[in-house]
Design an enzyme around this catalytic site. Structure first.
Site, PDB file in Angstrom:
ATOM      1  CE  LYS A   1       3.281   3.029   3.096  1.00 17.45           C
ATOM      2  NZ  LYS A   1       3.387   3.018   4.549  1.00 17.45           N
TER       3      LYS A   1
ATOM      4  CG  LEU B   1       8.446   2.171   4.671  1.00 12.63           C
ATOM      5  CD1 LEU B   1       8.279   1.027   3.674  1.00 12.63           C
ATOM      6  CD2 LEU B   1       7.110   2.809   4.961  1.00 12.63           C
TER       7      LEU B   1
ATOM      8  CD  GLU C   1      10.213   1.420  10.313  1.00 12.70           C
ATOM      9  OE1 GLU C   1      10.060   2.417   9.587  1.00 12.70           O
ATOM     10  OE2 GLU C   1      10.127   0.254   9.908  1.00 12.70           O
TER      11      GLU C   1
ATOM     12  CE1 TYR D   1       1.193  -0.354   4.336  1.00 11.82           C
ATOM     13  CE2 TYR D   1       0.115   1.781   4.407  1.00 11.82           C
ATOM     14  CZ  TYR D   1       0.959   0.853   4.972  1.00 11.82           C
ATOM     15  OH  TYR D   1       1.572   1.127   6.157  1.00 11.82           O
TER      16      TYR D   1
END
Ligand code: PMP
Length: 283
Positions: A147, A205, A180, A33
């Site tokens: 992702k 990511l 992250e 996505y």
């Protein structure tokens, strides 16, 4: 007014925006996505988002549902039909519909869903608002650079953060490295005022916002160090903030009940917020 959603070739009202029960996204989370920021009717950093979409698909051997120009046309048409000037575009591509079997179908036809939603974004002169963070063990797979719609560890981490009144889960791998956020990249400001963030690689990511902020910071003579740091370095940082296309630049003032720096939004974070906000307003 009912929203219009693009689903596999048609623009349908939200209530009819459904996918087949054997869509591999639904059964296997076999898809990817993107979320793109919309300001003043423009898609911010559209090229980088679509490049990342193509890369994620390539890494999973899923075909693009259509060529890039028609995909851009669908995105713009979805925005237009929903009269979205300030908001987001959500875009999802899966390996399509096939009888349930883990291995790839013989001739898969990728599914595509594009939705536009309204949101209010910060005014040009606004200041960032800080929030709390919590450390959560990073339990994700080894390809976080893709992702993927398979977001269960992120869902659990962010729910835990919410339960504790925090705005973000700060993910920490077993060796203590801060990778992250649950849906953001993490940055710290050191004693010299330099920014640090985890280097690109399979552990994180590659945020589009991360890339933009790196460039904006360097243009403003703020140095950016892309090296791993651990939770101690983060707790001893002057400032901590997280970034994503839709959370902009979010200061983290306290983690697990311990104050970061002086517990207020710091000057470097404020500056980066303003630079990014201006970038989104400039389109
Ligand atoms: N990391 C993760 C795990 C995310 O979900 C996101 C938001 N999609 C980001 C980082 C930030 O990415 P971007 O700046 O492209 O929104």
């Amino acid at each position: 007014m009912a929203r219009t959603v693009y689903v596999n070739g048609s623009y349908v009202s939200e209530r009819n925006a459904v996918v087949h029960y054997e869509d591999r996204g639904y059964q296997f989370a076999d898809g990817v996505y993107e979320v793109i920021l919309v300001r003043r009717g423009r898609l911010i950093d559209e090229i980088q988002h679509l490049d990342r979409l193509e890369r994620s698909l390539r890494e999973l051997s899923i075909s693009m549902p259509m060529g890039r120009p028609p995909l851009e046309a669908v995105i713009h048409e979805t925005l237009r039909r929903n009269f979205v000037q300030e908001g987001i575009i959500y875009l999802q591509v899966t390996r399509g519909v096939a009888p349930r079997d883990h291995t790839f179908p013989k001739a898969p036809i990728s599914s595509l869903v594009v939705a536009a939603k309204r949101r209010n974004w910060p005014a040009s002169d606004s200041e960032p608002k800080g929030g709390l963070g919590v450390f959560v063990r990073d339990e994700r797979w080894a390809r976080c650079d893709v992702k993927s719609i398979s977001l269960l560890p992120n869902v659990l981490a962010k729910e835990k953060a919410k339960q504790l009144g925090a705005v973000e889960a700060i993910l920490v791998s077993d060796d203590g490295t801060v990778t992250e956020g649950g849906s953001s990249n993490v940055w710290i400001v050191d004693r010299k005022g330099a920014l640090h963030t985890h280097p690109l690689g399979p552990e994180i990511l590659g945020g589009v916002t991360r890339g933009v902020i790196k460039r904006l910071a360097e243009d403003a003579q703020i140095s950016v160090v892309e090296e791993p740091f651990d939770r101690n370095a983060l707790m001893n940082a002057r400032e901590v903030f997280v970034t994503s296309a839709t959370s902009f630049v979010k200061p983290i003032l306290n983690i697990d009940g311990v104050q970061i720096g002086d517990g207020k939004v710091g000057p470097v974070t404020s500056r980066i917020f303003s630079l990014y906000n201006a970038h989104t307003l400039a389109g």
